[in-house]
Design a protein around this motif. Structure first.
Motif, PDB file in Angstrom:
ATOM      1  N   ALA A 182       8.702   6.874  -9.723  1.00  0.00           N
ATOM      2  CA  ALA A 182       9.015   5.772 -10.826  1.00  0.00           C
ATOM      3  C   ALA A 182       9.220   4.305  -9.982  1.00  0.00           C
ATOM      4  O   ALA A 182       9.142   3.457 -10.575  1.00  0.00           O
ATOM      5  N   ARG A 183       9.522   4.503  -8.554  1.00  0.00           N
ATOM      6  CA  ARG A 183       9.726   3.055  -8.068  1.00  0.00           C
ATOM      7  C   ARG A 183       8.757   2.624  -7.044  1.00  0.00           C
ATOM      8  O   ARG A 183       8.933   1.512  -6.319  1.00  0.00           O
ATOM      9  N   LYS A 184       7.663   3.416  -6.695  1.00  0.00           N
ATOM     10  CA  LYS A 184       6.913   3.225  -5.660  1.00  0.00           C
ATOM     11  C   LYS A 184       6.238   1.913  -5.688  1.00  0.00           C
ATOM     12  O   LYS A 184       5.841   1.336  -4.768  1.00  0.00           O
ATOM     13  N   ARG A 185       5.782   1.385  -6.836  1.00  0.00           N
ATOM     14  CA  ARG A 185       5.251   0.136  -7.106  1.00  0.00           C
ATOM     15  C   ARG A 185       6.055  -1.079  -6.907  1.00  0.00           C
ATOM     16  O   ARG A 185       5.535  -2.152  -6.538  1.00  0.00           O
ATOM     17  N   GLU A 186       7.472  -0.958  -6.712  1.00  0.00           N
ATOM     18  CA  GLU A 186       8.204  -2.222  -6.552  1.00  0.00           C
ATOM     19  C   GLU A 186       8.132  -2.843  -5.440  1.00  0.00           C
ATOM     20  O   GLU A 186       8.135  -4.038  -5.055  1.00  0.00           O
ATOM     21  N   SER A 187       7.854  -2.084  -4.309  1.00  0.00           N
ATOM     22  CA  SER A 187       7.763  -2.592  -3.089  1.00  0.00           C
ATOM     23  C   SER A 187       6.411  -3.331  -2.768  1.00  0.00           C
ATOM     24  O   SER A 187       6.168  -4.217  -1.963  1.00  0.00           O
ATOM     25  N   LEU A 188       5.484  -3.223  -3.818  1.00  0.00           N
ATOM     26  CA  LEU A 188       4.281  -3.858  -3.688  1.00  0.00           C
ATOM     27  C   LEU A 188       4.066  -5.341  -3.717  1.00  0.00           C
ATOM     28  O   LEU A 188       3.502  -6.127  -3.232  1.00  0.00           O
ATOM     29  N   PHE A 189       5.393  -5.489  -4.764  1.00  0.00           N
ATOM     30  CA  PHE A 189       5.415  -6.991  -4.911  1.00  0.00           C
ATOM     31  C   PHE A 189       5.937  -7.738  -3.524  1.00  0.00           C
ATOM     32  O   PHE A 189       5.468  -8.800  -3.246  1.00  0.00           O
ATOM     33  N   TRP A 190       6.847  -7.264  -2.681  1.00  0.00           N
ATOM     34  CA  TRP A 190       7.242  -7.763  -1.177  1.00  0.00           C
ATOM     35  C   TRP A 190       5.878  -7.647  -0.393  1.00  0.00           C
ATOM     36  O   TRP A 190       5.730  -8.599   0.388  1.00  0.00           O
ATOM     37  N   HIS A 205       7.570 -13.557  10.653  1.00  0.00           N
ATOM     38  CA  HIS A 205       8.512 -12.798  10.442  1.00  0.00           C
ATOM     39  C   HIS A 205       8.122 -11.126  10.670  1.00  0.00           C
ATOM     40  O   HIS A 205       7.056 -10.825   9.951  1.00  0.00           O
ATOM     41  N   PRO A 206       8.428 -10.600  11.639  1.00  0.00           N
ATOM     42  CA  PRO A 206       8.215  -9.316  12.032  1.00  0.00           C
ATOM     43  C   PRO A 206       8.267  -8.398  10.848  1.00  0.00           C
ATOM     44  O   PRO A 206       9.326  -8.309  10.297  1.00  0.00           O
ATOM     45  N   GLN A 207       7.527  -7.310  10.783  1.00  0.00           N
ATOM     46  CA  GLN A 207       7.695  -6.278   9.757  1.00  0.00           C
ATOM     47  C   GLN A 207       8.241  -5.008  10.505  1.00  0.00           C
ATOM     48  O   GLN A 207       7.342  -4.400  11.225  1.00  0.00           O
ATOM     49  N   TRP A 208       9.266  -4.578  10.437  1.00  0.00           N
ATOM     50  CA  TRP A 208      10.020  -3.356  11.271  1.00  0.00           C
ATOM     51  C   TRP A 208       9.545  -2.077  10.686  1.00  0.00           C
ATOM     52  O   TRP A 208       9.294  -1.313  11.379  1.00  0.00           O
ATOM     53  N   LEU A 209       9.195  -2.140   9.587  1.00  0.00           N
ATOM     54  CA  LEU A 209       8.432  -0.695   8.961  1.00  0.00           C
ATOM     55  C   LEU A 209       7.632  -1.154   7.669  1.00  0.00           C
ATOM     56  O   LEU A 209       8.109  -2.217   6.772  1.00  0.00           O
ATOM     57  N   LYS A 210       6.530  -0.878   7.607  1.00  0.00           N
ATOM     58  CA  LYS A 210       5.529  -1.097   6.469  1.00  0.00           C
ATOM     59  C   LYS A 210       5.559  -0.094   5.168  1.00  0.00           C
ATOM     60  O   LYS A 210       6.157   0.922   5.739  1.00  0.00           O
ATOM     61  N   ARG A 211       5.430  -0.338   4.193  1.00  0.00           N
ATOM     62  CA  ARG A 211       5.264   0.500   3.148  1.00  0.00           C
ATOM     63  C   ARG A 211       4.243   1.529   3.099  1.00  0.00           C
ATOM     64  O   ARG A 211       4.536   2.430   2.269  1.00  0.00           O
ATOM     65  N   ASN A 212       3.249   1.417   4.019  1.00  0.00           N
ATOM     66  CA  ASN A 212       2.413   2.520   4.142  1.00  0.00           C
ATOM     67  C   ASN A 212       2.966   3.765   4.971  1.00  0.00           C
ATOM     68  O   ASN A 212       1.895   4.448   5.344  1.00  0.00           O
TER      69      ASN A 212
END
Length: 410
Positions: A182-190, A205-212
């Motif tokens: 239900a919420r997976k698409r939300e982080s696509l915006f970021w 800005h380093p990305q400490w962890l990515k959504r993939n």
């Protein structure tokens, strides 16, 4: 000379909140219906006009204390720089919605392509209804989805909980694989904001962890306790594997961070994230829901830190109070029980996010007005409590901290 404010900077839970990301609840809330509300993580259907008034009061309380309020939809709009970026977002969104797997993909793509940027962003958030598509195309799509279900693409009613899709740690960011479909698409915006928004893509800005990353992590489980320590809940929504990977990436990056404290909490809906049962309200004061502590205060707490060979080592603690004093170098701390620890008030107020406080400065917090026992107790401990109305906002099972993503703290 005008003060320069960094794009992203959070090294504290309680430092003065300079800039924060919100999302004002929109039509996606009115697209909750009895047949989808449980799947979309709601226990009830809020009344949007009242919900928006309450959210506006929340935003006003922040602004009155000097916090700049930034809205998610505006950042997304400003990230769509041209038709190529617009097409990339639509393509990614349809793929995340699994709409690339059937013959209706081209119809939905054509419809979304036809929208101007503000309308597109709203539609991605509020969902695509069958009645949005013209009659001829609707007939072609109707055999793909239940005749009685009104959506081709589900709404995102949890978007007003901006805390969860991403989190600022130091001057970097984690963008999360959300736990539920239900919420997976939300982080696509970021992901798109960091890739294309003019205020963010020009900065490093380093990305400490990515959504993939394959294991789930959500922002409600991340507490930035200081510029050396973060606490993360091992919860219903956050995996221990994701915490280990984040700790590895953060601790090896040469930042000021030295420790990650993983705190296991019961994996159930009522507790959901660490910040629904535990938050920091002052340098040495914290709210806590007593039910997360076992017999004699025993809990599963793990300290992740680098050894001399720069390998992440894990050691165990069993008492939250002692662990906090250790990592924060404090002689004493106060754990303020939600609902005063009362067998009736405590679970009632925790259900309505009595422990989900948002600190906007040391010893100054925003809370829901409905949690009277907890709010009075906070005041007795010397905390300034700013109450906001919560009759409808609370139906989503998240409080002021859940509804806010700090971008900059002093």
């Amino acid at each position: 000379m005008e003060k320069t404010v960094k794009s992203l900077h959070v090294t504290s839970e309680i430092g003065k909140l300079e800039r924060v990301l919100l999302h004002r609840p929109g039509k996606e809330i009115e697209h909750l219906i009895p047949s989808n509300m449980e799947r979309l993580l709601f226990d009830d259907i809020p009344f949007l006009p009242t919900m928006q008034k309450e959210h506006d009061a929340f935003a006003a309380a922040l602004q009155e204390r000097g916090t700049e309020v930034v809205y998610l939809e505006r950042l997304v709009e400003e990230s769509i720089l041209d038709e190529v970026v617009k097409g990339e977002l639509i393509e990614a969104f349809l793929k995340e919605s699994k709409n690339h797997l059937h013959k209706g993909y081209s119809i939905l793509r054509e419809y979304l392509d036809s929208l101007d940027t503000p309308s597109l962003v709203k539609k991605l958030m509020e969902g695509v209804l069958k009645k949005d598509i013209n009659h001829h195309q609707k007939l072609q799509l109707d055999d793909l989805i239940s005749a009685h279900y009104p959506f081709y693409i589900d709404p995102l009613p949890n978007l007003y909980f901006t805390r969860d899709a991403a989190a600022v740690i130091g001057e970097g960011l984690t963008i999360h694989k959300m736990s539920t479909s239900a919420r997976k698409r939300e982080s696509l915006f970021w992901e798109f904001i960091m890739k294309y928004h003019p205020n963010y893509r020009v900065h490093s800005h380093p990305q400490w962890l990515k959504r993939n990353y394959p294991f789930a992590l959500e922002g409600g489980d991340i507490l930035v306790l200081s510029d050396e320590v973060i606490a993360i809940g091992v919860s219903e929504r956050t995996s221990a594997r994701a915490i280990e990977q984040l700790a590895h990436n953060l601790l090896l990056a040469g930042t000021s961070y030295k420790r990650v404290m993983a705190v296991e909490i019961p994996k159930k809906r009522a507790f959901m994230h660490l910040d629904t049962v535990f938050t920091m309200v002052d340098r040495d004061k914290f709210t806590i829901h007593p039910e997360i502590e076992g017999l004699n205060g025993h809990m599963n707490i793990f300290i992740l830190e680098l050894d001399r060979e720069k390998e992440v080592q894990i050691s165990r603690r069993s008492n939250l109070s002692e662990a906090l004093k250790e990592v924060l170098h404090l002689p004493e701390i106060a754990l303020i029980p939600c609902g005063g620890g009362d067998t009736i008030f405590s679970p009632r107020e925790q259900w309505n996010d009595g422990s989900n406080t948002l600190a906007i400065a040391p010893g100054v917090v925003i809370t829901y007005d409905r949690n009277q026992v907890t709010n009075e107790l906070l005041a007795e401990y010397g905390i300034e409590v700013i109450e906001v109305p919560s009759a409808e906002l609370s139906r989503g099972r998240g409080g002021p901290r859940c509804m806010s993503m700090p971008l900059v703290r002093s």
